[in-house]
Scaffold this motif. Structure first.
Motif, mmCIF file in Angstrom:
data_model
loop_
_atom_site.group_PDB
_atom_site.id
_atom_site.type_symbol
_atom_site.label_atom_id
_atom_site.label_comp_id
_atom_site.label_asym_id
_atom_site.label_seq_id
_atom_site.Cartn_x
_atom_site.Cartn_y
_atom_site.Cartn_z
ATOM 1 N N ASN B 405 0.813 -1.213 0.000
ATOM 2 C CA ASN B 405 0.000 0.000 0.000
ATOM 3 C C ASN B 405 0.845 1.261 0.000
ATOM 4 O O ASN B 405 0.355 2.331 -0.345
ATOM 5 N N GLN B 406 2.102 1.113 0.411
ATOM 6 C CA GLN B 406 2.971 2.285 0.472
ATOM 7 C C GLN B 406 3.020 2.998 -0.872
ATOM 8 O O GLN B 406 2.884 4.219 -0.953
ATOM 9 N N ALA B 407 3.176 2.206 -1.923
ATOM 10 C CA ALA B 407 3.284 2.781 -3.251
ATOM 11 C C ALA B 407 2.026 3.599 -3.563
ATOM 12 O O ALA B 407 2.102 4.743 -4.025
ATOM 13 N N LYS B 408 0.877 2.953 -3.261
ATOM 14 C CA LYS B 408 -0.388 3.641 -3.516
ATOM 15 C C LYS B 408 -0.472 4.961 -2.728
ATOM 16 O O LYS B 408 -0.852 6.004 -3.246
ATOM 17 N N GLU B 411 1.625 7.596 -4.130
ATOM 18 C CA GLU B 411 0.992 8.128 -5.327
ATOM 19 C C GLU B 411 -0.100 9.145 -4.971
ATOM 20 O O GLU B 411 -0.141 10.247 -5.486
ATOM 21 N N GLU B 412 -0.956 8.679 -4.028
ATOM 22 C CA GLU B 412 -2.048 9.559 -3.609
ATOM 23 C C GLU B 412 -1.528 10.876 -3.073
ATOM 24 O O GLU B 412 -2.014 11.958 -3.429
ATOM 25 N N LEU B 413 -0.504 10.757 -2.230
ATOM 26 C CA LEU B 413 0.041 11.974 -1.617
ATOM 27 C C LEU B 413 0.638 12.895 -2.675
ATOM 28 O O LEU B 413 0.503 14.128 -2.603
ATOM 29 N N GLU B 414 1.282 12.245 -3.674
ATOM 30 C CA GLU B 414 1.911 13.063 -4.716
ATOM 31 C C GLU B 414 0.866 13.834 -5.521
ATOM 32 O O GLU B 414 1.067 15.008 -5.841
#
Lengths: 414, 426
Positions: B405-408, B411-414
């Motif tokens: 989930n870290q990747a997700k 991404e969301e934060l970016e």
């Protein structure tokens, strides 16, 4: 029957096999057995057969009075029997050294003058052949073949020779010509040959040039161990892998050491024991030291009687890497006390066992693999232990005796 | 009208090479490529190819009236792709005629249905996907490895959406009932069961060329006559066997192919048709419900699991193998996952049987066990190297979730950051 050894005073597997077979045959009620050995000790079990000591049979006529004979050999043979057998002396054996009774002194072992002892035994056989009544002559192993052949020549009764081993097994091919000629003469004269395994049968056909039609395999069995439950296994941290037998070329002890070395490279918690003695013992101690595994490899020296079963029961694995073993009764004994067994495919007993691991004697990788997996996986150990014990308990001397009986019937043309 | 339902099973295990315990941790390749290739090429040339040609011809000459079903394990499909792609092509040709059906089964021809339900579902899905990739059809009927079936397994496959399952004529399940009807699951009435006709199937794969059999020689005329003279109410005759029956178990010289070719001719003469398992089940109303609390299979006299799980050795091997199932499914390493499938093939355990090690390449059951356990020991070490056993599965699952989930999240934060930045510019 002519034999060389009979329990309790035995030197090898021949005595055990002779006892088991005669015991199994005695269960047939119309069978009467007389067993001749060079030198009985008087404590043999005679409940099911009659034992005659060759050392008590006169071969030279000497006058003695009844009381003297009774005093000399009365504990082993009735004096009347002595006098009766004396009437069977038909040849002049005064060239042989005899004692005051006209009897020959036998060592009953395997002395240096073994060939001489064998021919003396033949002289005894001539006296017995002339005097006794019997239907069939059965000779156990090459030491007694000349006696059997002579008895056959005198009486014309059929001769069955029982091959417990050949010189090819004992010598890894370096055959002693004298022994070979005795063996060959015995087999040539025999009406039927019994071998203890198909392996031996093959040797007899190929090396002794015998007609396959007159050779039958009767596998050995094992006497039930009445006190099998009394041998217990002490729980210990290390697993014990045992080699037990004469430490000689025939038994392949060096393959055991090499397999041990391979196992110890990968695992600890395993100890190896070499029980027994023999002419290769010092070489083996050297080899163990050279491989650097002396801390986990132990020698016990010669074991006998109950010690043997105790050692087997204490072991987690019993291994017999024999280079050439006509039958090999000790794996069966190990299985009786519930010890998983690894045997070489060059052993006769491999023909009748399924719940034992079989490898080629030279295949130390396979041997090491088998040791590893028995000490590592409880399922392997339990299967071999339980199924092996059941299997061995079903192998009975009575059945072997019945096979011998059918051979007798065929040579007597019943 | 009576119908014959033919079904042929194709499976060859990937044989293990001699793997000593010194190899554990050193050598991670477990298979005997030479033996595998040799065996697959032999069976392809003796059986699969000539049989496929015969069946294609039968479909053509009967104008599509002849029909039959295949279940091909994923393991053997991979071997065929590698060593005999022409067989795949010829199955594709058969698929185009719409007269053949491909059945679902666990990918590795494994015993997962009994020991690991999650693994079982995954393998069935994997197999269906593979069949779809190759032949463009999705299986709708289910034939488990070795026709292993129990109420529990039936429920599993029902939940996965299958409405037809094939089972063995096991006496303790069937009792006096005839296999020539359609039955249903004991408490999921919508799952229909087809039952193999043991006698008629064995007549072909076991006895066809046996001259001491009273009915030797077996002709198609005689065989169809047996079916035609059965009671009126018996509608379906399930003749199921391994595909190597044609050409390998029964040799070409025995006339097995001519026998097969003549069957449609005599069947039509007696107004007997051919049917695919899915259609057969759809049309018929179940005659009764069958209860099978314990797993049955199509081997041996007992028709149970004893050929694979009948002694201590097999028990231990299976326990050790399936104890890591959950853990392996968390792994990502492709070679590891592939080996996981291959070492599950039912045959590896069959070879450890004392009484019935059919087709074994080992001298004894102990030999088979030793070799397999060495392979398994190495495999377990590899699993351990992926994720140490000190962490339990649940904890590991949580950790993996966080990592994935870290990747997700990043991404969301970016995207949020970008939005904010663009807003700032405004």
């Amino acid at each position: 029957m002519f034999g060389w050894e009979f329990p309790p005073h035995i030197l090898g597997g021949l005595g055990t096999a002779s006892y088991g077979l005669t015991r199994g045959m005695a269960e047939q009620h119309d069978m009467e057995l007389v067993f001749v050995i060079p030198k009985p000790h008087g404590d043999e079990d005679q409940s099911f057969l009659k034992i005659i000591g060759a050392c008590n049979v006169p071969v030279v006529w000497k006058e003695n009075d009844w009381h003297h004979v009774n005093q000399r050999i009365g504990h082993m043979m009735h004096p009347d029997e002595y006098f009766w057998l004396r009437n069977g002396i038909k040849y002049n054996y005064s060239r042989i050294y005899t004692n005051d009774l006209g009897c020959i002194d036998f060592s009953g072992r395997y002395p240096d003058n073994l060939i001489e002892e064998i021919s003396n035994y033949e002289a005894v056989a001539s006296v017995l052949a002339h005097q006794m009544q019997f239907d069939i002559i059965h000779s156990h192993d090459w030491l007694t073949y000349p006696a059997g052949v002579f008895a056959k020549q005198i009486t014309g009764k059929p001769l069955v020779v029982h091959v417990h081993a050949t010189d090819f097994d004992r010598s890894r091919g370096q055959v002693n010509p004298t022994v070979y000629s005795i063996e060959k003469r015995g087999m040539d004269a025999a009406d039927h040959i019994i071998t203890v395994s198909n392996l031996t049968r093959k040797i007899v056909i190929e090396k002794y040039h015998q007609d396959p039609r007159k050779i039958t395999t009767v596998h050995n069995a094992v006497e039930p161990l009445p006190d099998a439950g009394s041998f217990t296994k002490t729980p210990r941290r290390d697993k014990v892998v045992t080699f037990l037998g004469r430490i000689t070329m025939q038994k392949g002890p060096e393959y055991f050491v090499e397999a041990a070395y391979r196992v110890l490279q990968r695992t600890d918690g395993v100890r190896f024991v070499m029980a027994g003695s023999g002419d290769m013992m010092n070489a083996m101690i050297n080899l163990v030291a050279k491989r650097g595994i002396a801390d986990r490899f132990h020698f016990t020296g010669f074991l006998k009687g109950r010690q043997v079963h105790e050692m087997l029961a204490e072991s987690d694995v019993y291994i017999m890497p024999s280079v050439s073993e006509p039958f090999g009764i000790s794996p069966l004994e190990a299985m009786q006390v519930g010890t998983p067994t690894i045997i070489s495919k060059q052993s006769g007993c491999a023909e009748i066992l399924t719940h034992a691991i079989k490898t080629d004697y030279w295949d130390i990788d396979a041997m090491a693999d088998a040791i590893y997996s028995i000490v590592k996986y409880p399922a392997m150990y339990d299967s071999l232990r339980n199924l092996g014990r059941d299997e061995v308990n079903a192998i009975r001397w009575y059945d072997a005796g019945m096979k011998v009986r059918s051979i007798y019937n065929s040579v007597l043309h019943y | 009208m009576k119908n014959i339902c033919f079904y042929f099973q194709l499976h060859q295990p990937l044989r293990l090479k001699r793997y000593r315990f010194f190899d554990i941790g050193q050598d991670h390749y477990y298979f005997d490529d030479f033996q595998v290739e040799d065996r697959i090429r032999t069976v392809v040339e003796q059986a699969y190819l000539p049989a496929n040609r015969t069946i294609a011809e039968m479909i053509r000459s009967s104008n599509g009236k002849f029909k039959c079903a295949f279940s091909i394990s994923g393991v053997v499909l991979e071997q065929l792709e590698q060593f005999a792609p022409e067989v795949i092509d010829s199955f594709k040709e058969l698929a185009k005629t719409h007269c053949v059906e491909f059945l679902a089964q666990p990918y590795a021809h494994s015993l997962a249905s009994v020991f690991d339900a999650a693994e079982f579902e995954m393998q069935v899905e994997m197999h269906a996907a593979k069949i779809h990739d190759l032949f463009g059809v999705t299986p709708t009927a289910f034939a488990n490895s070795e026709l292993i079936y129990s109420d529990e397994i039936g429920e599993l496959i029902y939940k996965m959406g299958y409405r037809t399952a094939l089972i063995e004529e096991a006496k303790h399940v069937m009792g006096w009932k005839s296999p020539n009807y359609v039955y249903s699951h004991s408490y999921q009435p919508k799952l229909k069961l087809l039952v193999r006709n043991l006698k008629l199937s064995e007549d072909i794969y076991l006895r066809f060329s046996n001259p001491s059999w009273t009915d030797f020689p077996l002709t198609a005329e005689k065989y169809i006559h047996w079916i035609a003279s059965s009671p009126q109410e018996e509608k379906i005759f399930n003749l199921w066997m391994g595909y190597e029956t044609f050409g390998q178990l029964q040799r070409f010289e025995s006339g097995i192919f001519d026998f097969l070719k003549a069957i449609p001719y005599y069947a039509m003469e007696h107004q007997i048709g051919f049917v695919l398992p899915s259609d057969a089940a759809k049309k018929a109303e179940p005659a009764a419900a069958l209860q099978s609390p314990y797993p049955i299979s199509w081997w041996g006299h007992e028709k149970d699991l004893s050929p694979w799980n009948g002694n201590d050795l097999q028990h231990e091997a299976l326990q050790k193998l399936y104890s890591v199932g959950e853990r392996v499914r968390l792994c990502q390493d492709k070679p590891l996952l592939h080996d996981w499938l291959e070492i599950q093939s039912a045959e590896h355990f069959r070879y450890m049987s004392h009484k019935d090690a059919f087709g074994t390449n080992y001298e004894t059951a102990y030999d088979a066990f030793m070799n397999y356990m060495n392979v398994l020991a190495d495999f377990l070490e590899r699993v351990d190297a992926q994720y140490p056993t000190t962490i339990d599965n649940e904890e590991l699952n949580e950790l993996l979730k966080t990592i994935n989930n870290q990747a997700k999240e990043i991404e969301e934060l970016e995207t949020k950051l970008k939005k904010l930045k663009s807003r700032k510019k405004d």
